[in-house]
Design a protein around this motif. Structure first.
Motif, mmCIF file in Angstrom:
data_model
loop_
_atom_site.group_PDB
_atom_site.id
_atom_site.type_symbol
_atom_site.label_atom_id
_atom_site.label_comp_id
_atom_site.label_asym_id
_atom_site.label_seq_id
_atom_site.Cartn_x
_atom_site.Cartn_y
_atom_site.Cartn_z
ATOM 1 N N MET A 1 0.827 -1.196 0.000
ATOM 2 C CA MET A 1 0.000 0.000 0.000
ATOM 3 C C MET A 1 0.865 1.251 0.000
ATOM 4 O O MET A 1 0.550 2.231 0.613
ATOM 5 N N ASN A 2 1.923 1.223 -0.671
ATOM 6 C CA ASN A 2 2.784 2.402 -0.719
ATOM 7 C C ASN A 2 2.195 3.441 -1.653
ATOM 8 O O ASN A 2 1.730 4.483 -1.256
ATOM 9 N N LEU A 57 -6.797 7.183 1.249
ATOM 10 C CA LEU A 57 -6.100 6.722 2.455
ATOM 11 C C LEU A 57 -6.198 7.749 3.565
ATOM 12 O O LEU A 57 -6.388 7.402 4.737
ATOM 13 N N MET A 228 -9.010 -1.757 4.330
ATOM 14 C CA MET A 228 -8.491 -0.690 5.175
ATOM 15 C C MET A 228 -9.481 -0.238 6.238
ATOM 16 O O MET A 228 -9.101 0.361 7.232
ATOM 17 N N GLY A 284 6.795 1.815 3.749
ATOM 18 C CA GLY A 284 5.389 1.598 3.456
ATOM 19 C C GLY A 284 5.025 0.130 3.463
ATOM 20 O O GLY A 284 3.985 -0.264 4.012
ATOM 21 N N ASP A 288 2.455 -2.050 5.878
ATOM 22 C CA ASP A 288 1.458 -3.000 5.394
ATOM 23 C C ASP A 288 1.655 -4.363 6.051
ATOM 24 O O ASP A 288 0.689 -5.056 6.373
ATOM 25 N N GLN A 327 -0.757 5.255 6.137
ATOM 26 C CA GLN A 327 -0.287 3.883 6.300
ATOM 27 C C GLN A 327 0.164 3.622 7.730
ATOM 28 O O GLN A 327 -0.130 2.574 8.307
ATOM 29 N N ALA A 393 -4.414 -1.268 6.264
ATOM 30 C CA ALA A 393 -3.611 -0.878 5.668
ATOM 31 C C ALA A 393 -3.351 -1.226 4.690
ATOM 32 O O ALA A 393 -3.258 -2.567 4.378
ATOM 33 N N GLY A 394 -3.573 -1.072 4.009
ATOM 34 C CA GLY A 394 -3.041 -0.350 3.596
ATOM 35 C C GLY A 394 -2.739 -0.784 3.646
ATOM 36 O O GLY A 394 -3.929 -1.749 3.456
ATOM 37 N N GLY A 396 -0.478 -1.935 1.719
ATOM 38 C CA GLY A 396 0.599 -2.028 1.578
ATOM 39 C C GLY A 396 0.101 -2.552 1.196
ATOM 40 O O GLY A 396 -0.153 -2.370 1.121
ATOM 41 N N LEU A 400 -3.496 -2.956 1.839
ATOM 42 C CA LEU A 400 -3.072 -2.774 1.911
ATOM 43 C C LEU A 400 -2.991 -3.014 1.056
ATOM 44 O O LEU A 400 -2.732 -3.645 0.366
ATOM 45 N N SER A 402 -3.194 -3.275 -5.240
ATOM 46 C CA SER A 402 -2.213 -2.282 -5.531
ATOM 47 C C SER A 402 -1.777 -2.298 -6.963
ATOM 48 O O SER A 402 -1.832 -3.277 -7.625
#
Length: 410
Positions: A1-2, A57, A228, A284, A288, A327, A393-394, A396, A400, A402
């Protein structure tokens, strides 16, 4: 989740800064964004590749910490949605209808759906559900999702969509195409215990999978049907990897979490896989991973990387902006730490300072006073419950979760 790593996003990370693997890395500054920064948007860097993601976020993290965002912050996100329910990473002219030139994606749409599902106590849930209807319309026949509609399924995109479905009130395992759900797609990306129990991002050209920590952190949360805003820490338990032809979702998650725990056992953090930064921490992705460990093995399993983040993430968050603060907030909340006193920093105040002033923002002192008062009254309800039991979270990655095409480097 960066940040969501489509090829375009990955190419732009030096500019927008969110994927910078370490604060010591040399990154191109962005003093003059290529587009004007809308007044309702969090962050000051060019939002072209991450505007919806970072806004989502930020709003989710505020919800998780009992902060009511400014109307214009919410309105900005609402204005980014296309008529069909989808979201692009950023639309500079939201008054103009979406057309074929607007590149919508699953990651921005899923993140926005999660944010909209909780804004104003669910007042925007219909908008979130419209977003998930679009996501369901582009589900692949293997049950998963790619970053763009019709693209090959990957662990990170599938996981963040699973989180969106859960946030909008639907069990991800009931959303199927070709008889397969997100859980089926993620299990196909799981490796055996001989390979540590990790998840791969997606198969390479030869159909082989390689362990990927970024994808694993996202997939662990996604395969548990969490996102999240919908996840919560498990009871403390040992994490063991157990092989099976097709492990049940909880076991696949435990396998992935055991891989993350083993990978971080020595240093307490995950390493970046960005070219030229292999020996640097990935803050990040570590955040996550904290979420992934907490939702499978409980707060104790996440303690080591969480402690490392408390000691080391301040400069990274300051450099990276609202998505990074979010995050860390999601990691802290899920693992049972106080985001208003995270290594001595008030992450909530720092996040709020990157955008329009919220309607309400409970201070650390006020939170402590409220908790003490409830204890005195014998209510038995802690401030952690009031503030919101939830995730991630993300992100990550991801959780989290992506457009993590850095995850393509298997």
């Amino acid at each position: 989740m960066n940040v969501r790593r489509s090829a375009a996003v990955l190419a732009a990370t030096a500019v927008i800064g969110l994927a910078a693997p370490a604060v010591t890395a040399v990154a191109a500054p962005s003093p003059s964004p290529s587009v004007a920064i809308p007044s309702g948007l969090y962050g000051t860097t060019d939002p072209t590749y991450d505007g919806v993601w970072r806004q989502s976020l930020a709003l989710i993290a505020q919800h998780r910490t009992d902060v009511r965002p400014a109307d214009k912050a919410v309105d900005w996100l609402l204005g980014q949605q296309c008529a069909n329910g989808a979201f692009a990473a950023f639309r500079a002219d939201p008054a103009k209808d979406c057309d074929a030139k607007v590149v919508v994606d699953t990651n921005s749409t899923a993140a926005a759906a999660q944010a909209l599902s909780v804004l104003d106590d669910g007042a925007h849930l219909a908008k979130a559900q419209k977003a998930t209807e679009w996501l369901k319309s582009v589900q692949n026949k293997d049950g998963g999702w790619g970053y763009t509609a019709g693209g090959p399924s990957d662990a990170n995109s599938t996981a963040v969509v699973a989180g969106a479905l859960a946030a909008a009130g639907q069990d991800p395992d009931t959303v199927v195409n070709g008889g397969k759900s997100a859980f089926d797609a993620l299990r196909e990306l799981a490796l055996t215990c001989a390979d540590g129990g990790a998840f791969g991002y997606q198969p390479d050209k030869k159909g082989k999978l390689a362990a990927n920590a970024d994808a694993t952190a996202a997939a662990v949360v996604g395969i548990k049907g969490m996102g999240m805003v919908t996840g919560k820490a498990a009871a403390d338990t040992d994490l063991d990897c157990a092989d099976a032809t097709k492990p049940e979702p909880d076991q696949a998650a435990a396998n992935g979490a055991s891989y993350l725990a083993e990978t971080m056992k020595k240093d307490g953090y995950l390493l970046s896989v960005l070219p030229g930064a292999e020996d640097q921490p990935d803050y990040g992705n570590t955040a996550d991973a904290v979420v992934a460990l907490a939702v499978t093995g409980g707060p104790e399993a996440a303690r080591q990387p969480l402690t490392w983040l408390e000691k080391n993430s301040a400069d990274w968050a300051k450099q990276s902006g609202p998505a990074a603060y979010a995050q860390l907030i999601l990691a802290a909340k899920t693992a049972g730490a106080d985001p208003r006193d995270f290594g001595g920093a008030d992450l909530v105040a720092q996040l709020n300072a990157t955008g329009p002033e919220p309607k309400t923002a409970t201070s650390a002192a006020a939170s402590e006073t409220a908790e003490e008062k409830k204890d005195e009254d014998g209510g038995g309800v802690s401030v952690w419950w009031i503030v919101g039991v939830g995730l991630v979270a993300g992100i990550g990655v991801g959780f989290l979760i992506s457009s993590r095409n850095k995850g393509r480097q298997q």
